[in-house]
Design a protein around this motif. Structure first.
Motif, short mmCIF file in Angstrom:
data_model
loop_
_atom_site.label_atom_id
_atom_site.label_comp_id
_atom_site.label_asym_id
_atom_site.label_seq_id
_atom_site.Cartn_x
_atom_site.Cartn_y
_atom_site.Cartn_z
N GLY A 151 0.63 -1.34 -0.06
CA GLY A 151 -0.04 -0.03 -0.37
C GLY A 151 0.67 1.46 0.20
N LYS A 152 1.91 0.83 0.09
CA LYS A 152 3.12 2.26 0.11
C LYS A 152 3.72 2.44 -1.60
N GLU A 153 4.17 3.96 -1.93
CA GLU A 153 5.29 3.92 -2.69
C GLU A 153 6.20 3.50 -2.53
N ARG A 154 6.98 3.08 -3.68
CA ARG A 154 9.06 2.22 -3.82
C ARG A 154 9.26 3.15 -2.86
N GLU A 155 10.11 3.46 -2.15
CA GLU A 155 11.26 4.61 -1.51
C GLU A 155 12.50 3.99 -1.64
N GLY A 156 13.60 5.23 -1.68
CA GLY A 156 14.70 4.52 -1.79
C GLY A 156 15.55 4.69 -0.21
N THR A 164 9.82 -3.59 7.06
CA THR A 164 9.45 -4.52 6.22
C THR A 164 9.11 -3.90 5.04
N GLY A 165 9.16 -5.15 4.21
CA GLY A 165 8.69 -4.46 3.11
C GLY A 165 9.80 -5.87 2.18
N MET A 166 9.07 -5.20 0.88
CA MET A 166 9.84 -5.54 -0.42
C MET A 166 11.55 -5.07 -0.29
N TYR A 167 12.54 -5.46 -0.80
CA TYR A 167 13.77 -5.07 -0.86
C TYR A 167 14.06 -5.23 -2.29
N TYR A 168 14.10 -4.46 -2.73
CA TYR A 168 14.85 -4.33 -4.73
C TYR A 168 16.38 -3.43 -5.03
N CYS A 169 17.00 -3.56 -5.24
CA CYS A 169 18.43 -3.78 -6.16
C CYS A 169 18.24 -2.97 -7.32
N ALA A 170 18.60 -1.77 -7.12
CA ALA A 170 18.78 -1.30 -9.00
C ALA A 170 19.91 -0.65 -9.53
N ALA A 171 19.75 -0.78 -10.75
CA ALA A 171 21.30 0.18 -11.42
C ALA A 171 21.08 0.82 -12.53
N ASP A 172 21.59 1.67 -12.45
CA ASP A 172 21.95 2.37 -14.00
C ASP A 172 23.32 3.61 -13.73
N TYR A 173 23.15 4.16 -14.94
CA TYR A 173 24.35 4.73 -15.42
C TYR A 173 23.71 5.93 -15.09
#
Length: 121
Positions: free
Chosen positions: A39-44, A88-97
């Motif tokens: 129910g929440k937005e993805r946050e860094g 608590t939450g789903m944790y994602y890693c992300a990458a970019d240049y």
């Protein structure tokens, strides 16, 4: 094409620790850890540019989480200490240049599948 695979999630009690890993294929530029609770937005949460070692953290995790990298293994880590239920939450890693380090998820194109972190009180 960058591929990212997270691991290390799990269930812990408040005050506990977890270390998340993100194995990357290819050069990954700047990388970040993000989380999304239902129910929440993805946050860094934390980000690092691998070439400079520069890091940035969300205020909510400063002093508790540490982002690091193992260049030999092309793997990114997120050490999480003093965990709280609100972590608590789903944790994602992300990458970019990227030209500038950022915690904004919309700036990252390459994403892993996520790993669940659950912190109980």
């Amino acid at each position: 094409q960058v591929q990212l695979v997270e691991s290390g999630g799990g269930s812990v009690q408040a005050g506990g620790s977890l270390r998340l890993s993100c194995a990357a294929s290819g050069y990954i530029g700047c990388v970040g850890w993000f989380r999304q609770a239902p129910g929440k937005e993805r946050e860094g949460v934390a980000a690092m540019c691998t070439s400079t070692g520069a890091t940035d953290y969300a205020d909510s995790v400063k002093g508790r989480f540490t982002i690091s990298q193992d260049n030999a293994k092309n793997t990114l880590y997120l050490q999480m200490n003093s965990l709280k239920p609100e972590d608590t939450g789903m944790y994602y890693c992300a990458a970019d240049y990227l030209y500038a380090l950022t915690l904004r998820p919309e700036q990252y194109r390459y994403w892993g599948q996520g790993t669940q972190v659950t912190v109980s009180s």
